[in-house]
Design a protein around this motif. Structure first.
Motif, mmCIF file in Angstrom:
data_model
loop_
_atom_site.group_PDB
_atom_site.id
_atom_site.type_symbol
_atom_site.label_atom_id
_atom_site.label_comp_id
_atom_site.label_asym_id
_atom_site.label_seq_id
_atom_site.Cartn_x
_atom_site.Cartn_y
_atom_site.Cartn_z
ATOM 1 N N PRO A 116 10.814 21.336 0.801
ATOM 2 C CA PRO A 116 12.107 20.705 1.025
ATOM 3 C C PRO A 116 12.842 20.373 -0.274
ATOM 4 O O PRO A 116 14.046 20.138 -0.251
ATOM 5 N N PHE A 117 12.141 20.336 -1.400
ATOM 6 C CA PHE A 117 12.775 20.113 -2.693
ATOM 7 C C PHE A 117 12.265 21.159 -3.666
ATOM 8 O O PHE A 117 11.097 21.529 -3.641
ATOM 9 N N GLU A 118 13.130 21.616 -4.539
ATOM 10 C CA GLU A 118 12.709 22.551 -5.567
ATOM 11 C C GLU A 118 11.886 21.796 -6.603
ATOM 12 O O GLU A 118 12.209 20.677 -6.992
ATOM 13 N N GLY A 119 10.811 22.419 -7.036
ATOM 14 C CA GLY A 119 9.965 21.815 -8.060
ATOM 15 C C GLY A 119 9.136 22.876 -8.737
ATOM 16 O O GLY A 119 8.711 23.850 -8.104
ATOM 17 N N HIS A 120 8.917 22.715 -10.018
ATOM 18 C CA HIS A 120 8.133 23.669 -10.800
ATOM 19 C C HIS A 120 7.089 22.875 -11.572
ATOM 20 O O HIS A 120 7.414 22.202 -12.548
ATOM 21 N N ASN A 121 5.853 22.942 -11.085
ATOM 22 C CA ASN A 121 4.784 22.114 -11.615
ATOM 23 C C ASN A 121 3.562 22.948 -11.960
ATOM 24 O O ASN A 121 3.524 24.152 -11.724
ATOM 25 N N THR A 122 2.563 22.266 -12.472
ATOM 26 C CA THR A 122 1.279 22.882 -12.769
ATOM 27 C C THR A 122 0.216 22.114 -12.002
ATOM 28 O O THR A 122 0.223 20.882 -11.982
ATOM 29 N N ALA A 123 -0.681 22.855 -11.374
ATOM 30 C CA ALA A 123 -1.855 22.255 -10.742
ATOM 31 C C ALA A 123 -3.053 22.684 -11.580
ATOM 32 O O ALA A 123 -3.085 23.807 -12.103
ATOM 33 N N GLU A 124 -4.000 21.784 -11.706
ATOM 34 C CA GLU A 124 -5.155 22.089 -12.545
ATOM 35 C C GLU A 124 -6.414 21.538 -11.891
ATOM 36 O O GLU A 124 -6.411 20.410 -11.377
ATOM 37 N N PHE A 125 -7.451 22.338 -11.888
ATOM 38 C CA PHE A 125 -8.761 21.927 -11.396
ATOM 39 C C PHE A 125 -9.750 22.074 -12.538
ATOM 40 O O PHE A 125 -9.781 23.114 -13.195
ATOM 41 N N THR A 126 -10.533 21.030 -12.768
ATOM 42 C CA THR A 126 -11.603 21.117 -13.756
ATOM 43 C C THR A 126 -12.920 20.767 -13.069
ATOM 44 O O THR A 126 -12.963 19.964 -12.128
ATOM 45 N N PHE A 127 -13.983 21.395 -13.540
ATOM 46 C CA PHE A 127 -15.315 21.260 -12.966
ATOM 47 C C PHE A 127 -16.270 20.934 -14.117
ATOM 48 O O PHE A 127 -16.578 21.816 -14.923
ATOM 49 N N VAL A 128 -16.714 19.681 -14.185
ATOM 50 C CA VAL A 128 -17.545 19.235 -15.303
ATOM 51 C C VAL A 128 -18.931 18.859 -14.787
ATOM 52 O O VAL A 128 -19.077 17.867 -14.059
ATOM 53 N N PRO A 129 -19.955 19.648 -15.155
ATOM 54 C CA PRO A 129 -21.322 19.312 -14.740
ATOM 55 C C PRO A 129 -21.744 17.960 -15.320
ATOM 56 O O PRO A 129 -21.484 17.655 -16.480
ATOM 57 N N GLN A 130 -22.385 17.157 -14.471
ATOM 58 C CA GLN A 130 -22.905 15.850 -14.875
ATOM 59 C C GLN A 130 -24.267 15.666 -14.215
ATOM 60 O O GLN A 130 -24.366 15.055 -13.154
ATOM 61 N N GLY A 131 -25.285 16.222 -14.841
ATOM 62 C CA GLY A 131 -26.623 16.170 -14.244
ATOM 63 C C GLY A 131 -26.665 17.021 -12.991
ATOM 64 O O GLY A 131 -26.359 18.204 -13.024
ATOM 65 N N GLU A 132 -26.991 16.374 -11.857
ATOM 66 C CA GLU A 132 -27.083 17.114 -10.594
ATOM 67 C C GLU A 132 -25.771 17.140 -9.827
ATOM 68 O O GLU A 132 -25.726 17.607 -8.688
ATOM 69 N N THR A 133 -24.713 16.615 -10.423
ATOM 70 C CA THR A 133 -23.411 16.631 -9.771
ATOM 71 C C THR A 133 -22.407 17.364 -10.654
ATOM 72 O O THR A 133 -22.671 17.658 -11.813
ATOM 73 N N THR A 134 -21.260 17.638 -10.061
ATOM 74 C CA THR A 134 -20.128 18.217 -10.789
ATOM 75 C C THR A 134 -18.933 17.317 -10.535
ATOM 76 O O THR A 134 -18.605 17.035 -9.376
ATOM 77 N N LEU A 135 -18.315 16.858 -11.603
ATOM 78 C CA LEU A 135 -17.101 16.063 -11.461
ATOM 79 C C LEU A 135 -15.934 17.032 -11.319
ATOM 80 O O LEU A 135 -15.614 17.783 -12.245
ATOM 81 N N VAL A 136 -15.312 17.024 -10.147
ATOM 82 C CA VAL A 136 -14.173 17.896 -9.869
ATOM 83 C C VAL A 136 -12.905 17.055 -9.972
ATOM 84 O O VAL A 136 -12.795 16.007 -9.333
ATOM 85 N N THR A 137 -11.976 17.509 -10.791
ATOM 86 C CA THR A 137 -10.702 16.819 -10.953
ATOM 87 C C THR A 137 -9.582 17.749 -10.509
ATOM 88 O O THR A 137 -9.522 18.904 -10.930
ATOM 89 N N TRP A 138 -8.711 17.226 -9.657
ATOM 90 C CA TRP A 138 -7.532 17.955 -9.178
ATOM 91 C C TRP A 138 -6.326 17.191 -9.712
ATOM 92 O O TRP A 138 -6.155 16.010 -9.429
ATOM 93 N N ALA A 139 -5.504 17.872 -10.486
ATOM 94 C CA ALA A 139 -4.328 17.236 -11.076
ATOM 95 C C ALA A 139 -3.092 18.088 -10.809
ATOM 96 O O ALA A 139 -3.185 19.307 -10.648
ATOM 97 N N MET A 140 -1.959 17.438 -10.778
ATOM 98 C CA MET A 140 -0.668 18.113 -10.725
ATOM 99 C C MET A 140 0.257 17.375 -11.678
ATOM 100 O O MET A 140 0.287 16.143 -11.689
ATOM 101 N N TYR A 141 0.974 18.142 -12.476
ATOM 102 C CA TYR A 141 1.889 17.529 -13.434
ATOM 103 C C TYR A 141 3.088 18.435 -13.647
ATOM 104 O O TYR A 141 3.053 19.624 -13.342
ATOM 105 N N GLY A 142 4.148 17.819 -14.166
ATOM 106 C CA GLY A 142 5.357 18.593 -14.425
ATOM 107 C C GLY A 142 6.525 17.697 -14.775
ATOM 108 O O GLY A 142 6.373 16.484 -14.934
ATOM 109 N N PRO A 143 7.691 18.301 -14.860
ATOM 110 C CA PRO A 143 8.889 17.526 -15.200
ATOM 111 C C PRO A 143 9.334 16.666 -14.019
ATOM 112 O O PRO A 143 9.066 16.991 -12.868
ATOM 113 N N ALA A 144 10.007 15.579 -14.343
ATOM 114 C CA ALA A 144 10.576 14.697 -13.317
ATOM 115 C C ALA A 144 12.089 14.692 -13.499
ATOM 116 O O ALA A 144 12.627 13.883 -14.245
ATOM 117 N N PRO A 145 12.792 15.628 -12.826
ATOM 118 C CA PRO A 145 14.259 15.632 -12.933
ATOM 119 C C PRO A 145 14.848 14.361 -12.303
ATOM 120 O O PRO A 145 14.146 13.596 -11.638
#
Length: 179
Positions: A116-145
């Motif tokens: 419904p609104f125009e937007g141009h952003n970046t989504a990013e996923f990172t996967f960081v092993p931490q022993g027997e788990t993986t820390l998964v981070t989901w981020a979205m960032y971009g300009p704020a018109p």
């Protein structure tokens, strides 16, 4: 009566001006980010995110419109994979392209919204092993018109989008930890 209408008009004008001035104080960029530890190796989680065809198994946006039209292009997964959607007002329309795929540690996605609104952003996923788990981070960032800044005076984007990211990460957790 005319005087009351004039007073109401002045109060409304001052209120609107106040909102617009307040919007100008908002940052020129935004970032929403959520993380969750999953009891699974990064190599088991990464493919679910790197292949847009598999997003139907975990993404909170996929079930909001049963009639949503989807199209895939580019590579099957990883860098160059593309995904476009066109749905109801709950999902809007847009497209994504994986720009960076560093298996199994990071994905960077160009994310363009058409409605419904125009937007141009970046989504990013990172996967960081931490022993027997993986820390998964989901981020979205971009300009704020400016329109986005005005909306942010009434809507907390971090809370709104953050809830969706939390739901998606919880789905990834459920999906990968049952294996």
């Amino acid at each position: 009566m005319l005087k009351a209408i004039a007073i109401i008009a002045v109060v409304l004008a001052v209120g609107i001006a106040g909102v617009l001035v307040f919007a100008l104080t908002k940052p020129d960029t935004f970032r929403v980010e959520r993380s969750l530890a999953l009891k699974a190796p990064a190599g088991a989680i990464y493919p679910l995110v790197a292949d847009f065809h598999l997003w139907t198994t975990w993404s909170p946006y996929e079930n909001r419109d049963p009639a949503m039209k989807r199209s895939f292009g580019g590579t099957a997964s990883g860098k160059g994979a593309t995904y476009a959607w066109d749905g109801n007002n709950n999902v809007g329309a847009g497209h994504m392209e994986i720009l960076e795929a560093s298996s199994p540690s990071k994905l960077r996605i160009k994310l363009d919204f058409e409605r419904p609104f125009e937007g141009h952003n970046t989504a990013e996923f990172t996967f960081v092993p931490q022993g027997e788990t993986t820390l998964v981070t989901w981020a979205m960032y971009g300009p704020a018109p400016f329109l986005s800044k005005v909306m942010q005076t009434f809507i907390n984007m971090d809370s709104m989008i953050g809830k969706d990211f939390e739901a998606g990460l919880a789905s990834l957790k459920k999906l990968t930890e049952k294996q």
